[in-house]
Motif scaffolding. Structure first.
Motif, PDB file in Angstrom:
ATOM      1  N   PHE A  25      98.907  12.792  50.179  1.00 56.00           N
ATOM      2  CA  PHE A  25     100.235  12.355  49.737  1.00 56.00           C
ATOM      3  C   PHE A  25     100.736  13.340  50.419  1.00 56.00           C
ATOM      4  O   PHE A  25     101.052  14.684  49.454  1.00 56.00           O
ATOM      5  N   THR A  26     101.635  12.632  51.345  1.00 51.42           N
ATOM      6  CA  THR A  26     102.975  13.965  52.036  1.00 51.42           C
ATOM      7  C   THR A  26     103.627  13.438  50.668  1.00 51.42           C
ATOM      8  O   THR A  26     104.046  12.825  51.360  1.00 51.42           O
ATOM      9  N   LEU A  27     104.854  14.789  50.462  1.00 50.51           N
ATOM     10  CA  LEU A  27     105.628  13.790  49.437  1.00 50.51           C
ATOM     11  C   LEU A  27     107.136  13.791  50.701  1.00 50.51           C
ATOM     12  O   LEU A  27     107.668  15.474  51.807  1.00 50.51           O
ATOM     13  N   LEU A  28     107.751  12.992  50.733  1.00 46.73           N
ATOM     14  CA  LEU A  28     108.980  12.703  52.323  1.00 46.73           C
ATOM     15  C   LEU A  28     109.805  11.374  51.749  1.00 46.73           C
ATOM     16  O   LEU A  28     109.006  11.065  51.260  1.00 46.73           O
ATOM     17  N   GLU A 113     101.559  16.400  44.627  1.00 48.14           N
ATOM     18  CA  GLU A 113     103.363  16.732  43.420  1.00 48.14           C
ATOM     19  C   GLU A 113     104.095  15.538  44.471  1.00 48.14           C
ATOM     20  O   GLU A 113     104.012  14.545  44.792  1.00 48.14           O
ATOM     21  N   GLY A 114     105.034  15.760  42.716  1.00 45.37           N
ATOM     22  CA  GLY A 114     106.434  14.836  43.399  1.00 45.37           C
ATOM     23  C   GLY A 114     105.980  13.520  41.787  1.00 45.37           C
ATOM     24  O   GLY A 114     104.934  14.032  41.063  1.00 45.37           O
ATOM     25  N   GLU A 115     107.380  13.546  41.343  1.00 53.48           N
ATOM     26  CA  GLU A 115     107.950  12.817  40.125  1.00 53.48           C
ATOM     27  C   GLU A 115     107.559  11.121  40.191  1.00 53.48           C
ATOM     28  O   GLU A 115     107.500  10.499  41.527  1.00 53.48           O
ATOM     29  N   PRO A 116     107.758  11.087  39.641  1.00 56.27           N
ATOM     30  CA  PRO A 116     107.949   8.976  39.315  1.00 56.27           C
ATOM     31  C   PRO A 116     109.077   8.817  40.420  1.00 56.27           C
ATOM     32  O   PRO A 116     109.817   9.282  39.969  1.00 56.27           O
ATOM     33  N   GLY A 117     109.295   8.352  40.984  1.00 58.16           N
ATOM     34  CA  GLY A 117     109.791   7.550  41.686  1.00 58.16           C
ATOM     35  C   GLY A 117     110.350   8.031  43.064  1.00 58.16           C
ATOM     36  O   GLY A 117     110.959   7.752  44.542  1.00 58.16           O
ATOM     37  N   ALA A 118     109.074   9.375  43.280  1.00 63.58           N
ATOM     38  CA  ALA A 118     109.174  10.403  44.334  1.00 63.58           C
ATOM     39  C   ALA A 118     108.808   9.429  45.575  1.00 63.58           C
ATOM     40  O   ALA A 118     107.580   8.559  45.504  1.00 63.58           O
ATOM     41  N   THR A 119     108.833   9.385  47.035  1.00 63.94           N
ATOM     42  CA  THR A 119     108.401   8.893  48.327  1.00 63.94           C
ATOM     43  C   THR A 119     107.746   9.220  48.732  1.00 63.94           C
ATOM     44  O   THR A 119     107.779  10.719  49.164  1.00 63.94           O
ATOM     45  N   GLY A 120     106.805   9.360  49.768  1.00 65.78           N
ATOM     46  CA  GLY A 120     105.926  10.232  51.039  1.00 65.78           C
ATOM     47  C   GLY A 120     105.125   9.121  51.282  1.00 65.78           C
ATOM     48  O   GLY A 120     105.394   7.877  51.542  1.00 65.78           O
ATOM     49  N   LEU A 121     104.479   9.906  52.729  1.00 75.30           N
ATOM     50  CA  LEU A 121     102.882   8.897  53.167  1.00 75.30           C
ATOM     51  C   LEU A 121     101.694   9.656  52.542  1.00 75.30           C
ATOM     52  O   LEU A 121     101.382  10.732  52.366  1.00 75.30           O
ATOM     53  N   VAL A 122     100.860   7.978  52.292  1.00 74.51           N
ATOM     54  CA  VAL A 122      99.512   8.620  52.162  1.00 74.51           C
ATOM     55  C   VAL A 122      98.972   7.827  53.260  1.00 74.51           C
ATOM     56  O   VAL A 122      99.441   7.203  53.870  1.00 74.51           O
ATOM     57  N   GLN A 132      89.289   8.348  61.668  1.00 71.41           N
ATOM     58  CA  GLN A 132      90.912   7.235  61.932  1.00 71.41           C
ATOM     59  C   GLN A 132      90.986   7.034  60.038  1.00 71.41           C
ATOM     60  O   GLN A 132      90.810   6.372  58.839  1.00 71.41           O
ATOM     61  N   LEU A 133      92.519   7.209  59.962  1.00 73.75           N
ATOM     62  CA  LEU A 133      93.078   7.651  58.302  1.00 73.75           C
ATOM     63  C   LEU A 133      94.440   6.013  58.431  1.00 73.75           C
ATOM     64  O   LEU A 133      94.852   5.678  59.694  1.00 73.75           O
ATOM     65  N   LEU A 134      94.476   5.992  57.971  1.00 70.69           N
ATOM     66  CA  LEU A 134      95.020   4.353  57.593  1.00 70.69           C
ATOM     67  C   LEU A 134      96.806   5.359  56.934  1.00 70.69           C
ATOM     68  O   LEU A 134      96.451   6.174  55.872  1.00 70.69           O
ATOM     69  N   GLU A 135      97.878   5.308  57.762  1.00 69.54           N
ATOM     70  CA  GLU A 135      98.760   5.884  57.054  1.00 69.54           C
ATOM     71  C   GLU A 135     100.109   4.526  56.534  1.00 69.54           C
ATOM     72  O   GLU A 135     100.594   3.503  56.942  1.00 69.54           O
ATOM     73  N   LEU A 136     100.273   5.064  55.238  1.00 68.58           N
ATOM     74  CA  LEU A 136     100.909   4.114  54.100  1.00 68.58           C
ATOM     75  C   LEU A 136     101.851   4.456  53.491  1.00 68.58           C
ATOM     76  O   LEU A 136     101.767   5.615  52.716  1.00 68.58           O
ATOM     77  N   PRO A 137     102.995   3.870  53.373  1.00 70.72           N
ATOM     78  CA  PRO A 137     104.818   4.614  53.177  1.00 70.72           C
ATOM     79  C   PRO A 137     103.890   3.764  51.449  1.00 70.72           C
ATOM     80  O   PRO A 137     103.719   3.112  51.039  1.00 70.72           O
ATOM     81  N   ALA A 138     104.293   5.115  50.578  1.00 68.50           N
ATOM     82  CA  ALA A 138     104.116   4.566  49.271  1.00 68.50           C
ATOM     83  C   ALA A 138     105.449   5.314  48.301  1.00 68.50           C
ATOM     84  O   ALA A 138     106.283   6.379  48.522  1.00 68.50           O
ATOM     85  N   ARG A 139     105.171   5.114  46.996  1.00 68.01           N
ATOM     86  CA  ARG A 139     106.471   5.653  45.633  1.00 68.01           C
ATOM     87  C   ARG A 139     104.829   5.643  44.876  1.00 68.01           C
ATOM     88  O   ARG A 139     104.045   5.321  44.348  1.00 68.01           O
ATOM     89  N   ILE A 140     105.661   6.670  43.674  1.00 67.13           N
ATOM     90  CA  ILE A 140     104.588   7.210  42.744  1.00 67.13           C
ATOM     91  C   ILE A 140     105.427   6.494  41.901  1.00 67.13           C
ATOM     92  O   ILE A 140     106.255   6.318  41.637  1.00 67.13           O
ATOM     93  N   LEU A 141     104.648   5.429  41.277  1.00 68.21           N
ATOM     94  CA  LEU A 141     105.117   4.933  39.761  1.00 68.21           C
ATOM     95  C   LEU A 141     104.866   5.136  38.879  1.00 68.21           C
ATOM     96  O   LEU A 141     105.550   5.567  38.014  1.00 68.21           O
ATOM     97  N   ALA A 142     103.230   6.560  38.386  1.00 68.72           N
ATOM     98  CA  ALA A 142     103.316   6.927  37.600  1.00 68.72           C
ATOM     99  C   ALA A 142     102.341   8.142  37.497  1.00 68.72           C
ATOM    100  O   ALA A 142     101.979   8.157  38.184  1.00 68.72           O
TER     101      ALA A 142
END
Length: 188
Positions: A25-28, A113-122, A132-142
């Protein structure tokens, strides 16, 4: 959001799979354009996997394949597995982690890394045999603990087309896991 609320949001009334797959997970901050490109690539990969699996199972008579064809398919499976393992070794995949995932998101047994609400790429491995890796935009919930350690709940933020393709992929993985469990129970 609490971990139990996140668990319900991601997995209630959804096909979910438990597995150990390459993950990071890359926080961005995710802008709509970058998220859209990641979703398009992932949807394309999932549709290709589905088409390959559908073509393999097509049999107009629904009959049992001839022994020669069954042997050829088994050899092809072994070859694909070998090539996938070699490619994975050379690709430098991220480490495998225990996770549960559905079309809504993931629970990952890992420190990220990251707190709830932060976004990134899984980035998550589509299948064990495919590097091959799937790339999914995501948000940390908890964040919290689950089973034996730290866990993070990530909500996938994708459009309807990717949502459908991901659900179909997970259904196939779930069906395969159930069939394998049945085979092991019958043989053991």
């Amino acid at each position: 959001m609490t971990p139990s609320e996140a668990e319900r949001r991601l997995f209630d009334e959804a096909v979910a799979c438990d597995d150990r797959l390459a993950f990071d997970f890359t926080l961005l901050p995710l802008d709509a354009r970058a998220a859209g490109r990641a979703c398009d690539r992932t949807e394309h990969l999932l549709r290709g996997l589905a088409a390959a699996e559908d073509a393999r199972r097509e049999d107009p008579d629904d009959s049992i394949p001839e022994p020669a064809l069954a042997r050829l398919e088994a050899k092809l499976d072994l070859l694909i597995g070998l090539v996938g393992a070699l490619a994975a070794r050379d690709a430098g995949l991220p480490p495998a982690v225990d996770l549960r995932w559905s079309r809504h998101g993931l629970r990952v047994q890992a420190e990220i890394e990251g707190e709830p609400g932060a976004t990134g790429l899984v980035r998550i491995q589509a299948a064990h045999w495919l590097p091959q890796l799937l790339e999914l935009p995501a948000r940390i919930l908890a964040r919290g603990t689950h089973a034996d350690g730290a866990a993070v709940w990530l909500q996938i933020e994708a459009g309807a087309a990717l949502d459908t393709a991901l659900e179909r992929h997970l259904f196939r993985l779930h069906r395969r896991a159930v069939a394998e469990a049945r085979r092991q129970a019958a043989g053991g």
